[in-house]
Design a protein around this motif. Sequence first.
Motif, PDB file in Angstrom:
ATOM      1  N   GLU A   1     -17.655  65.033 -28.325  1.00 54.85           N
ATOM      2  CA  GLU A   1     -17.629  66.387 -28.869  1.00 54.85           C
ATOM      3  C   GLU A   1     -16.727  66.419 -30.104  1.00 54.85           C
ATOM      4  N   ILE A   2     -17.257  66.991 -31.177  1.00 52.55           N
ATOM      5  CA  ILE A   2     -16.454  67.215 -32.381  1.00 52.55           C
ATOM      6  C   ILE A   2     -16.130  68.697 -32.396  1.00 52.55           C
ATOM      7  N   ILE A   3     -14.839  69.016 -32.258  1.00 53.80           N
ATOM      8  CA  ILE A   3     -14.438  70.424 -32.191  1.00 53.80           C
ATOM      9  C   ILE A   3     -13.675  70.746 -33.466  1.00 53.80           C
ATOM     10  N   PRO A   4     -14.298  71.513 -34.356  1.00 55.32           N
ATOM     11  CA  PRO A   4     -13.626  71.803 -35.634  1.00 55.32           C
ATOM     12  C   PRO A   4     -12.350  72.617 -35.410  1.00 55.32           C
ATOM     13  N   ALA A   5     -11.455  72.539 -36.413  1.00 57.66           N
ATOM     14  CA  ALA A   5     -10.219  73.331 -36.344  1.00 57.66           C
ATOM     15  C   ALA A   5     -10.601  74.800 -36.183  1.00 57.66           C
ATOM     16  N   SER A   6      -9.750  75.538 -35.473  1.00 57.31           N
ATOM     17  CA  SER A   6     -10.042  76.966 -35.262  1.00 57.31           C
ATOM     18  C   SER A   6      -8.713  77.698 -35.192  1.00 57.31           C
ATOM     19  N   ARG A   7      -8.778  78.997 -34.934  1.00 56.49           N
ATOM     20  CA  ARG A   7      -7.531  79.753 -34.863  1.00 56.49           C
ATOM     21  C   ARG A   7      -6.660  79.246 -33.727  1.00 56.49           C
ATOM     22  N   SER A   8      -7.312  78.787 -32.658  1.00 58.23           N
ATOM     23  CA  SER A   8      -6.470  78.408 -31.508  1.00 58.23           C
ATOM     24  C   SER A   8      -5.951  76.981 -31.653  1.00 58.23           C
ATOM     25  N   CYS A   9      -6.603  76.178 -32.513  1.00 55.47           N
ATOM     26  CA  CYS A   9      -6.113  74.805 -32.703  1.00 55.47           C
ATOM     27  C   CYS A   9      -6.365  74.409 -34.148  1.00 55.47           C
ATOM     28  N   LYS A  10      -5.272  74.159 -34.840  1.00 54.36           N
ATOM     29  CA  LYS A  10      -5.353  73.973 -36.307  1.00 54.36           C
ATOM     30  C   LYS A  10      -5.968  72.626 -36.688  1.00 54.36           C
ATOM     31  N   THR A  11      -6.058  71.707 -35.725  1.00 51.65           N
ATOM     32  CA  THR A  11      -6.615  70.401 -36.121  1.00 51.65           C
ATOM     33  C   THR A  11      -7.978  70.206 -35.467  1.00 51.65           C
ATOM     34  N   GLN A  12      -8.823  69.453 -36.140  1.00 49.73           N
ATOM     35  CA  GLN A  12     -10.121  69.108 -35.574  1.00 49.73           C
ATOM     36  C   GLN A  12      -9.874  68.085 -34.463  1.00 49.73           C
ATOM     37  N   GLU A  13     -10.671  68.181 -33.404  1.00 53.34           N
ATOM     38  CA  GLU A  13     -10.473  67.251 -32.288  1.00 53.34           C
ATOM     39  C   GLU A  13     -11.793  66.551 -31.969  1.00 53.34           C
ATOM     40  N   ILE A  14     -11.667  65.317 -31.527  1.00 55.90           N
ATOM     41  CA  ILE A  14     -12.848  64.573 -31.063  1.00 55.90           C
ATOM     42  C   ILE A  14     -12.582  64.191 -29.610  1.00 55.90           C
ATOM     43  N   VAL A  15     -13.403  64.725 -28.725  1.00 57.25           N
ATOM     44  CA  VAL A  15     -13.183  64.540 -27.288  1.00 57.25           C
ATOM     45  C   VAL A  15     -14.381  63.800 -26.698  1.00 57.25           C
ATOM     46  N   VAL A  16     -14.106  62.725 -25.952  1.00 56.68           N
ATOM     47  CA  VAL A  16     -15.208  61.974 -25.354  1.00 56.68           C
ATOM     48  C   VAL A  16     -15.210  62.216 -23.853  1.00 56.68           C
ATOM     49  N   THR A  17     -16.400  62.481 -23.329  1.00 60.11           N
ATOM     50  CA  THR A  17     -16.551  62.642 -21.870  1.00 60.11           C
ATOM     51  C   THR A  17     -17.119  61.336 -21.334  1.00 60.11           C
ATOM     52  N   LEU A  18     -16.482  60.819 -20.286  1.00 61.13           N
ATOM     53  CA  LEU A  18     -16.917  59.531 -19.743  1.00 61.13           C
ATOM     54  C   LEU A  18     -17.911  59.716 -18.603  1.00 61.13           C
ATOM     55  N   LYS A  19     -18.801  58.744 -18.477  1.00 60.52           N
ATOM     56  CA  LYS A  19     -19.775  58.802 -17.371  1.00 60.52           C
ATOM     57  C   LYS A  19     -19.045  58.595 -16.049  1.00 60.52           C
ATOM     58  N   ASN A  20     -19.684  58.877 -14.975  1.00 60.56           N
ATOM     59  CA  ASN A  20     -19.202  58.613 -13.615  1.00 60.56           C
ATOM     60  C   ASN A  20     -17.901  59.337 -13.290  1.00 60.56           C
ATOM     61  N   SER A  21     -17.346  60.077 -14.228  1.00 57.64           N
ATOM     62  CA  SER A  21     -16.060  60.678 -13.811  1.00 57.64           C
ATOM     63  C   SER A  21     -15.848  62.022 -14.472  1.00 57.64           C
ATOM     64  N   THR A  22     -16.650  62.349 -15.410  1.00 56.61           N
ATOM     65  CA  THR A  22     -16.492  63.560 -16.245  1.00 56.61           C
ATOM     66  C   THR A  22     -15.064  63.662 -16.788  1.00 56.61           C
ATOM     67  N   GLU A  23     -14.373  62.522 -16.736  1.00 58.41           N
ATOM     68  CA  GLU A  23     -13.032  62.509 -17.328  1.00 58.41           C
ATOM     69  C   GLU A  23     -13.179  62.682 -18.836  1.00 58.41           C
ATOM     70  N   GLN A  24     -12.253  63.418 -19.447  1.00 53.34           N
ATOM     71  CA  GLN A  24     -12.332  63.595 -20.897  1.00 53.34           C
ATOM     72  C   GLN A  24     -11.117  62.938 -21.555  1.00 53.34           C
ATOM     73  N   LYS A  25     -11.377  62.286 -22.693  1.00 52.35           N
ATOM     74  CA  LYS A  25     -10.271  61.648 -23.425  1.00 52.35           C
ATOM     75  C   LYS A  25     -10.345  62.058 -24.890  1.00 52.35           C
TER      76      LYS A  25
END
Lengths: 77, 77
Positions: free
Chosen positions: B28-52
């Motif tokens: 997921e590419i999450i552009p900067a917004s009012r709640s978070c000033k920096t853009q974030e890249i979050v990866v969801t892993l298979k088999n665990s829905t763990e996010q990093k």
Amino acid sequence: QARAPKGRCFCVDKGVNMVPPKQIEKVEIIPASRSCKTQEIVVTLKNSTEQKCLNPESKFTQKYIMKAVEKRSLQKK
Amino acid sequence: QARAPKGRCFCVDKGVNMVPPKQIEKVEIIPASRSCKTQEIVVTLKNSTEQKCLNPESKFTQKYIMKAVEKRSLQKK
């Protein structure tokens, strides 16, 4: 190990060529998997949590996604 | 119009430099917004829905994301 609950692709067609960047809540890159043979790019819009498929080959998509990884390194210069 | 429920960034640090591509459910590419000033890249892993959080500046991230938009156009040639 189906990915989407219904075990099929999320996108039924190539998707839209662009969406207004200001309306983008997030962009998801979903790699090909057993349940969907093609990679999909899905954008979630603000204010509506509506999701749209984004055509990976459109100029807009390519520019938007490249910018996502370019941005920070450019700022550092 | 907070994005993440707690109205802050999802990533508390730069994130990991890479994850095994086979374990990636989606990126997921999450552009900067009012709640978070920096853009974030979050990866969801298979088999665990763990996010990093993925470091946008790592070679792996840049290559993985560029490939996401390159792939189809290369196949056509």
